[in-house]
Design a protein around this motif. Sequence first.
Motif, PDB file in Angstrom:
ATOM      1  N   PHE A   1       0.834  -1.209   0.000  1.00  0.00           N
ATOM      2  CA  PHE A   1       0.000   0.000   0.000  1.00  0.00           C
ATOM      3  C   PHE A   1       0.863   1.252   0.000  1.00  0.00           C
ATOM      4  CE2 PHE A   1      -2.261   3.428   2.180  1.00  0.00           C
ATOM      5  CZ  PHE A   1      -3.277   3.632   1.247  1.00  0.00           C
TER       6      PHE A   1
ATOM      7  N   TYR B   1       1.996   1.944  -3.486  1.00  0.00           N
ATOM      8  CA  TYR B   1       0.898   2.398  -4.328  1.00  0.00           C
ATOM      9  C   TYR B   1       0.434   3.798  -3.924  1.00  0.00           C
ATOM     10  CZ  TYR B   1      -3.722   2.715  -6.413  1.00  0.00           C
ATOM     11  OH  TYR B   1      -4.805   3.140  -7.106  1.00  0.00           O
ATOM     12  N   PHE B   2       0.314   4.003  -2.624  1.00  0.00           N
ATOM     13  CA  PHE B   2      -0.237   5.242  -2.088  1.00  0.00           C
ATOM     14  C   PHE B   2       0.600   6.454  -2.502  1.00  0.00           C
ATOM     15  CE2 PHE B   2      -0.730   7.992   1.841  1.00  0.00           C
ATOM     16  CZ  PHE B   2      -1.941   8.506   1.448  1.00  0.00           C
TER      17      PHE B   2
ATOM     18  N   TRP C   1       0.317   7.050  -6.209  1.00  0.00           N
ATOM     19  CA  TRP C   1      -1.017   7.583  -6.494  1.00  0.00           C
ATOM     20  C   TRP C   1      -1.084   9.055  -6.131  1.00  0.00           C
ATOM     21  CZ3 TRP C   1      -4.888   9.833  -3.541  1.00  0.00           C
ATOM     22  CH2 TRP C   1      -6.160   9.895  -4.122  1.00  0.00           C
ATOM     23  N   TYR C   2      -0.556   9.396  -4.969  1.00  0.00           N
ATOM     24  CA  TYR C   2      -0.661  10.763  -4.465  1.00  0.00           C
ATOM     25  C   TYR C   2       0.162  11.732  -5.290  1.00  0.00           C
ATOM     26  CZ  TYR C   2      -3.013  13.130  -0.719  1.00  0.00           C
ATOM     27  OH  TYR C   2      -3.911  13.860  -0.016  1.00  0.00           O
TER      28      TYR C   2
ATOM     29  N   LEU D   1     -13.804  -2.271  13.948  1.00  0.00           N
ATOM     30  CA  LEU D   1     -14.678  -2.045  12.792  1.00  0.00           C
ATOM     31  C   LEU D   1     -15.413  -0.714  12.921  1.00  0.00           C
ATOM     32  CD1 LEU D   1     -16.060  -5.660  12.246  1.00  0.00           C
ATOM     33  CD2 LEU D   1     -14.409  -4.428  10.835  1.00  0.00           C
TER      34      LEU D   1
ATOM     35  N   LYS E   1      -7.207  16.162  -6.689  1.00  0.00           N
ATOM     36  CA  LYS E   1      -7.635  14.846  -6.235  1.00  0.00           C
ATOM     37  C   LYS E   1      -9.157  14.791  -6.165  1.00  0.00           C
ATOM     38  CE  LYS E   1      -3.603  12.958  -5.511  1.00  0.00           C
ATOM     39  NZ  LYS E   1      -2.948  13.814  -6.529  1.00  0.00           N
ATOM     40  N   PRO E   2      -9.730  13.604  -6.273  1.00  0.00           N
ATOM     41  CA  PRO E   2     -11.182  13.478  -6.124  1.00  0.00           C
ATOM     42  C   PRO E   2     -11.626  13.926  -4.730  1.00  0.00           C
ATOM     43  CG  PRO E   2     -10.163  11.349  -6.657  1.00  0.00           C
ATOM     44  CD  PRO E   2      -9.071  12.325  -6.496  1.00  0.00           C
TER      45      PRO E   2
ATOM     46  N   ALA F   1     -11.608   9.425  -2.086  1.00  0.00           N
ATOM     47  CA  ALA F   1     -11.007   8.239  -2.713  1.00  0.00           C
ATOM     48  C   ALA F   1     -10.478   7.341  -1.597  1.00  0.00           C
ATOM     49  CB  ALA F   1      -9.870   8.646  -3.638  1.00  0.00           C
ATOM     50  N   TRP F   2     -10.621   6.035  -1.778  1.00  0.00           N
ATOM     51  CA  TRP F   2     -10.182   5.126  -0.699  1.00  0.00           C
ATOM     52  C   TRP F   2      -8.689   5.227  -0.480  1.00  0.00           C
ATOM     53  CZ3 TRP F   2      -6.638   1.246  -1.325  1.00  0.00           C
ATOM     54  CH2 TRP F   2      -6.361   0.836  -2.633  1.00  0.00           C
ATOM     55  N   GLU F   3      -7.948   5.629  -1.548  1.00  0.00           N
ATOM     56  CA  GLU F   3      -6.484   5.689  -1.411  1.00  0.00           C
ATOM     57  C   GLU F   3      -6.076   6.639  -0.289  1.00  0.00           C
ATOM     58  OE1 GLU F   3      -7.969   5.666  -4.389  1.00  0.00           O
ATOM     59  OE2 GLU F   3      -6.867   4.345  -5.750  1.00  0.00           O
ATOM     60  N   PHE F   4      -6.558   7.888  -0.381  1.00  0.00           N
ATOM     61  CA  PHE F   4      -6.099   8.838   0.649  1.00  0.00           C
ATOM     62  C   PHE F   4      -6.841   8.650   1.963  1.00  0.00           C
ATOM     63  CE2 PHE F   4      -9.195  11.887  -1.445  1.00  0.00           C
ATOM     64  CZ  PHE F   4     -10.020  12.061  -0.343  1.00  0.00           C
TER      65      PHE F   4
ATOM     66  N   LEU G   1      -7.352   5.813   3.407  1.00  0.00           N
ATOM     67  CA  LEU G   1      -6.922   4.619   4.127  1.00  0.00           C
ATOM     68  C   LEU G   1      -6.051   4.879   5.368  1.00  0.00           C
ATOM     69  CD1 LEU G   1      -7.799   1.779   3.647  1.00  0.00           C
ATOM     70  CD2 LEU G   1      -5.648   1.322   2.501  1.00  0.00           C
ATOM     71  N   PRO G   2      -5.049   5.768   5.283  1.00  0.00           N
ATOM     72  CA  PRO G   2      -4.226   5.968   6.492  1.00  0.00           C
ATOM     73  C   PRO G   2      -5.050   6.377   7.712  1.00  0.00           C
ATOM     74  CG  PRO G   2      -3.105   6.887   4.601  1.00  0.00           C
ATOM     75  CD  PRO G   2      -4.476   6.482   4.126  1.00  0.00           C
TER      76      PRO G   2
END
Lengths: 398, 181
Positions: A267, A270-271, A274-275, B65, B90-91, B94-97, B99-100
């Motif tokens: 991740f 990828y992260f 992506w960024y 959860l 950026k959108p 987005a799940w990418e940013f 996630l952290p």
Amino acid sequence: MSAHHAPQINPMLPPEKLKKGLALAALLGLGGLAATGAGYWMGEHEQFYGSWLLAFSFYTTIALGALFYVILHHLTRASWSTGLRRVAENLAANLPLMALAFLPIAFGLHTLYHWSHADAVAVDPFLKIKSPYLNETAFYIRAGVFFVVWTLMAFFYRRQSVAQDKTGAESHNFKMRKLAPISMILFALTLTFAAFDWLMSLDPHWFSTIFGLYVFSGSVVSFFAVLSLVALWFTSGKSELGLTIGNLHDSGKLMFGFIVFWTYIAFSQYFLIWYANIPEETIWYQVRLSNGWQNVSMLLMVGHFILPFFVLMSRHAKRNRLVLGLGAAWMLFMHVVDLYFVIMPTLHHHLHMHWLDLSSLVGLGGVFALFFLLRFRKVAAVPHQDPQFQASLEYDNA
Amino acid sequence: MTESKSWGLLAEFPNPARLLKAAQATHAAGYRRFETFSPFPIHGMDEAMELPGSKVPWITLAAGLMGMATGLALQWWSGSVAYPLVIGGKPLFAWEFALPITFELSILFASFGTVLGMFALNKLPRPNHPLDYVPRFKKVTDDAFFLAIPASDEQFDLEASKAFLESIGGEHITVVEEQNG
């Protein structure tokens, strides 16, 4: 606490069991290699080199994971890992065999690696800048150095450990512990640059500084998967090796831990790409998220993390022989998918599977298993004279 | 008369091995709510008392959860509903940013869930306990090993249980009084 007597241990693998394993390995090895050879002969050269690189990377990373386990054991003066250490030593001792398996890749250099064509480098300013590192001579020299260093380390640790089976002297532990720090540094450097050379340079324009760590994390996961499977096989039926469900549980725990570690590294890579959104970096993922490859990427995310994370999280799962065995076999499959995801998009624009992938994996796997198992003929399957051996069997830390 | 007011029985054992044996015998005799006390953890005590697995992991999972859902909802709502600003091309979501932060909140909630869940299941904090009023029990933080059967155990019977504790080698058997207020 319990002061019961240590059970009688016979450290040798039963000959009938070993014979069965050897026969199966030889059969798979011969069959797979014959089919792979036939594929090359039929003119599937490009596919052969790609498939062979996949199989070669798969088994090399497993052997490297084993070497890491051995070095880490001595570096940290661990005791819990003693019981299963001989398995790792014998796996790591397959590294010189991988030098032999590297030869087809050296022959197929021009097919696999774009940067190896002088005319391509001449018209490409980026490849020109990289050419002091990425050129044929340097590539061969580095590969030679990697294999020499790995072979020396693998043989040194195995030889000391096997010698201890006879002498029982703790001086062997001291010698191995003394060389562990330098071994770990050499291991980290060689693995990182091997990953750059053999896998990352498939796309010579692309770069990722975390790539070595990415390959390392997959290598350790697959090693612990193999370790779990071998330990399950060792302890199946009537076993007198002394290994317990606690030792299997430990192997499963480490496999689980490194599954999460792999995800973290995968991740992170990828992260950041992506960024930052820089085309020369994103292209690598762009290729892997289109033309059918997105299915492989998705399988990797679900199968290499989400599924095993929830299945293997529980203590009961890792102490259940069936669940641990299925989980370990699944993770080995996922390691193939992981390397497939790294290697194959440079070969095929569209997702494309070929029977040579399978035959190479089976063939080289058979030979890999054969040489691994042959080492158990005359040598004990557990380092039974190590001063920490008994302690490692009694550990059962919930 | 004393029976109605007693919290239960306390017996002392000379060493961890004897306490372990006593725990096995007490479980075998059918007691289910008894407790053991020692200055340090004794390996094998969980098995000897045949304690069921802890429920804390389930609280951890649920809290984790919840943290995950909170992290995702927080970023989705603030970024695309409350303040829909395009930042860095950026959108809005987005799940990418995401996630952290989602990961961090999962861990944070899971850790709080674990600690607080453990406290709740142990009925902590509890400033006092009837056992604190037994003078010999003070040694439990130093060099003494105890086994207690509370009156709430279904099989508890003051005389019979006292005799049982004697039979398994308990020393200084004490009737612990319930404390009011």
